[in-house]
Design a protein around this motif. Sequence first.
Motif, PDB file in Angstrom:
ATOM      1  N   ALA A   1       0.937  -1.360   0.400  1.00 12.50           N
ATOM      2  CA  ALA A   1      -0.567  -0.307  -0.197  1.00 12.50           C
ATOM      3  C   ALA A   1       1.095   1.072   0.259  1.00 12.50           C
ATOM      4  O   ALA A   1       1.564   0.915   0.548  1.00 12.50           O
ATOM      5  CB  ALA A   1      -0.571   0.164   1.489  1.00 12.50           C
ATOM      6  N   ARG A   2       0.285   2.532  -0.670  1.00 14.48           N
ATOM      7  CA  ARG A   2       0.974   3.417  -0.807  1.00 14.48           C
ATOM      8  C   ARG A   2       0.898   4.484   0.169  1.00 14.48           C
ATOM      9  O   ARG A   2      -0.350   3.930   0.518  1.00 14.48           O
ATOM     10  CB  ARG A   2       1.255   3.978  -2.072  1.00 14.48           C
ATOM     11  CG  ARG A   2       1.794   3.384  -2.959  1.00 14.48           C
ATOM     12  CD  ARG A   2       1.817   3.816  -4.634  1.00 14.48           C
ATOM     13  NE  ARG A   2       0.403   4.248  -4.690  1.00 14.48           N
ATOM     14  CZ  ARG A   2      -0.359   3.364  -5.682  1.00 14.48           C
ATOM     15  NH1 ARG A   2      -0.512   2.957  -5.688  1.00 14.48           N
ATOM     16  NH2 ARG A   2      -1.536   4.765  -6.262  1.00 14.48           N
ATOM     17  N   ASP A   3       1.894   5.332   0.471  1.00 12.42           N
ATOM     18  CA  ASP A   3       1.245   5.860   1.684  1.00 12.42           C
ATOM     19  C   ASP A   3       0.423   7.222   1.297  1.00 12.42           C
ATOM     20  O   ASP A   3       0.422   8.133   0.142  1.00 12.42           O
ATOM     21  CB  ASP A   3       2.638   6.641   2.205  1.00 12.42           C
ATOM     22  CG  ASP A   3       2.137   7.137   3.747  1.00 12.42           C
ATOM     23  OD1 ASP A   3       1.833   6.947   4.121  1.00 12.42           O
ATOM     24  OD2 ASP A   3       3.242   8.819   3.430  1.00 12.42           O
ATOM     25  N   ARG A   4      -0.749   7.384   2.079  1.00 13.99           N
ATOM     26  CA  ARG A   4      -1.826   8.548   1.436  1.00 13.99           C
ATOM     27  C   ARG A   4      -2.405   8.527  -0.202  1.00 13.99           C
ATOM     28  O   ARG A   4      -2.637   9.327  -0.407  1.00 13.99           O
ATOM     29  CB  ARG A   4      -1.396   9.236   2.152  1.00 13.99           C
ATOM     30  CG  ARG A   4      -0.761   9.358   3.545  1.00 13.99           C
ATOM     31  CD  ARG A   4      -0.660  11.304   3.950  1.00 13.99           C
ATOM     32  NE  ARG A   4      -1.939  12.425   3.629  1.00 13.99           N
ATOM     33  CZ  ARG A   4      -3.224  11.368   4.917  1.00 13.99           C
ATOM     34  NH1 ARG A   4      -2.943  11.414   6.176  1.00 13.99           N
ATOM     35  NH2 ARG A   4      -3.760  12.290   5.176  1.00 13.99           N
ATOM     36  N   ALA A   5      -1.750   6.639  -0.961  1.00  9.95           N
ATOM     37  CA  ALA A   5      -2.200   7.044  -1.783  1.00  9.95           C
ATOM     38  C   ALA A   5      -3.993   7.077  -2.273  1.00  9.95           C
ATOM     39  O   ALA A   5      -4.534   6.479  -1.616  1.00  9.95           O
ATOM     40  CB  ALA A   5      -1.852   6.038  -2.580  1.00  9.95           C
ATOM     41  N   LYS A   6      -4.527   7.773  -3.336  1.00  8.78           N
ATOM     42  CA  LYS A   6      -6.003   7.206  -3.526  1.00  8.78           C
ATOM     43  C   LYS A   6      -6.537   6.397  -4.371  1.00  8.78           C
ATOM     44  O   LYS A   6      -5.808   5.553  -4.851  1.00  8.78           O
ATOM     45  CB  LYS A   6      -6.623   8.378  -4.213  1.00  8.78           C
ATOM     46  CG  LYS A   6      -6.480  10.063  -3.642  1.00  8.78           C
ATOM     47  CD  LYS A   6      -7.123  11.226  -3.948  1.00  8.78           C
ATOM     48  CE  LYS A   6      -7.530  12.605  -3.249  1.00  8.78           C
ATOM     49  NZ  LYS A   6      -7.821  13.369  -3.737  1.00  8.78           N
ATOM     50  N   TYR A   7      -7.465   5.291  -4.055  1.00  8.93           N
ATOM     51  CA  TYR A   7      -7.950   4.537  -4.319  1.00  8.93           C
ATOM     52  C   TYR A   7      -9.252   4.223  -4.859  1.00  8.93           C
ATOM     53  O   TYR A   7     -10.204   5.486  -3.984  1.00  8.93           O
ATOM     54  CB  TYR A   7      -7.640   2.680  -3.346  1.00  8.93           C
ATOM     55  CG  TYR A   7      -6.241   2.614  -2.662  1.00  8.93           C
ATOM     56  CD1 TYR A   7      -5.372   1.599  -3.994  1.00  8.93           C
ATOM     57  CD2 TYR A   7      -5.431   3.392  -2.150  1.00  8.93           C
ATOM     58  CE1 TYR A   7      -4.707   1.605  -3.748  1.00  8.93           C
ATOM     59  CE2 TYR A   7      -4.580   2.908  -1.229  1.00  8.93           C
ATOM     60  CZ  TYR A   7      -3.410   2.177  -2.661  1.00  8.93           C
ATOM     61  OH  TYR A   7      -2.327   1.728  -2.602  1.00  8.93           O
ATOM     62  N   THR A   8      -9.263   3.472  -5.705  1.00 10.56           N
ATOM     63  CA  THR A   8     -11.604   3.604  -5.880  1.00 10.56           C
ATOM     64  C   THR A   8     -12.636   2.401  -4.642  1.00 10.56           C
ATOM     65  O   THR A   8     -12.055   1.866  -4.466  1.00 10.56           O
ATOM     66  CB  THR A   8     -11.385   3.021  -7.141  1.00 10.56           C
ATOM     67  OG1 THR A   8     -11.184   4.291  -7.782  1.00 10.56           O
ATOM     68  CG2 THR A   8     -13.281   2.675  -7.107  1.00 10.56           C
TER      69      THR A   8
END
Length: 418
Positions: free
Chosen positions: A331-338
């Motif tokens: 998981a990427r730090d503070r990445a946005k996902y749907t």
Amino acid sequence: MEITNNQLLRFTTAGSVDDGKSTLIGRLLYDSKSIFEDQIASIENTSRKRGMETIDLALFTDGLRDEREQGITIDVAYRYFTTPKRKFIIADTPGHIQYTRNMVTGASTANVALVLIDARKGVIEQTKRHSYIASLLQISHVIVCVNKMDLVDFKEDVFNNIVTQYEEMSSKMAIKDVRYIPISALLGDNVVHRSTNMDWYQNAPLLHTLETIHITSDNNMIDARFPVQTVIRPQDNEFRDFRGYAGTVAGGIFRVGDPIKVLPSGFTSKIKSINNYDKFEDSAFDGMSTVIALEDDIDISRGDMIVKTNNIPEMTQDLSAMICWFNENPARDRAKYTLKHTSNEPKAMIKEIEYKVNIDTLKRIDDDKQINMNDICKVKLRTTAPIMMDEYAKNRRTGSFILIDEATNETVAAGMLY
């Protein structure tokens, strides 16, 4: 209670590598005469090519070419069979630790989990991992199959020791009903027919247990939820003034005349009609795909939810969830996902990793904030639009979601809301 073959039971198999999951399913299908003759001939031919003297029962479920070449199960293999008493859907999941995500997929709709334990090894890390997932997914029944009893001379004390080990471990989990059966999948002992080698075991064999185990419906008939998938506006002149909302009822019962509220807007109305294909119905219940029309013309679109005015779900942009990470990339730090929740698909960000779960000890890990493939952890998420949710324990449909990577369109995680 009388069991008829109209009842459907979904069960998943789980266990460590080479515990005999695929062989067990093959034995169930073979001994219950649920396999066509041409399938048997094909498997017999493949077994001979491999130099085997007897039929390789595992091939009945290991359908993928890579699986056959490697002799392992690497994906979820679904099989269907029926007996005079019940219909069954089987999800045979892989045993390698790197395929824990497949176990989550296979178990997500199961009524029963079959946990296999090698009689020579007892309870190991994968046993704990798979049992924890069964507990996390609220599977009500677990059947522990102590396999390969033929390799320990069918000794009762070996079986009893494993039962003690599992009871000690499972007492820390939320598993309601655990049953234990000593079996030999290879020889068929206590799978379909009672074993003559273990007369000390007086309970039913596996198939009879599956046929008679009482399962309650997963349908939530209390909390009325209707996620809107699309708006129906016919072009035909006869119905040009009709506006309906299509979707699948995700809980409860809706009836014509019921007062409803549309979320997140909060507008209210009453149900004018319920249309099921070519006929009108008086009601629609959990699991039914239908079209609902309202008395008032309200602006409703995909992702909205129709509920009853006296039973409103929680509506929030801040979610607390247990997730299992599927993706090979962390998981990427503070990445946005749907975040796909029913028909609603807002963007979401993982705000905080509260803790990860050490499956071996069932203890929290508070100081590790990296989410890698197959990790199970408690997280907090923030969405760009409100989610109409129930807790997973109350409603699997409105209490679960998946996360999709915007860049790759890959499903990276599955989650349960709390």
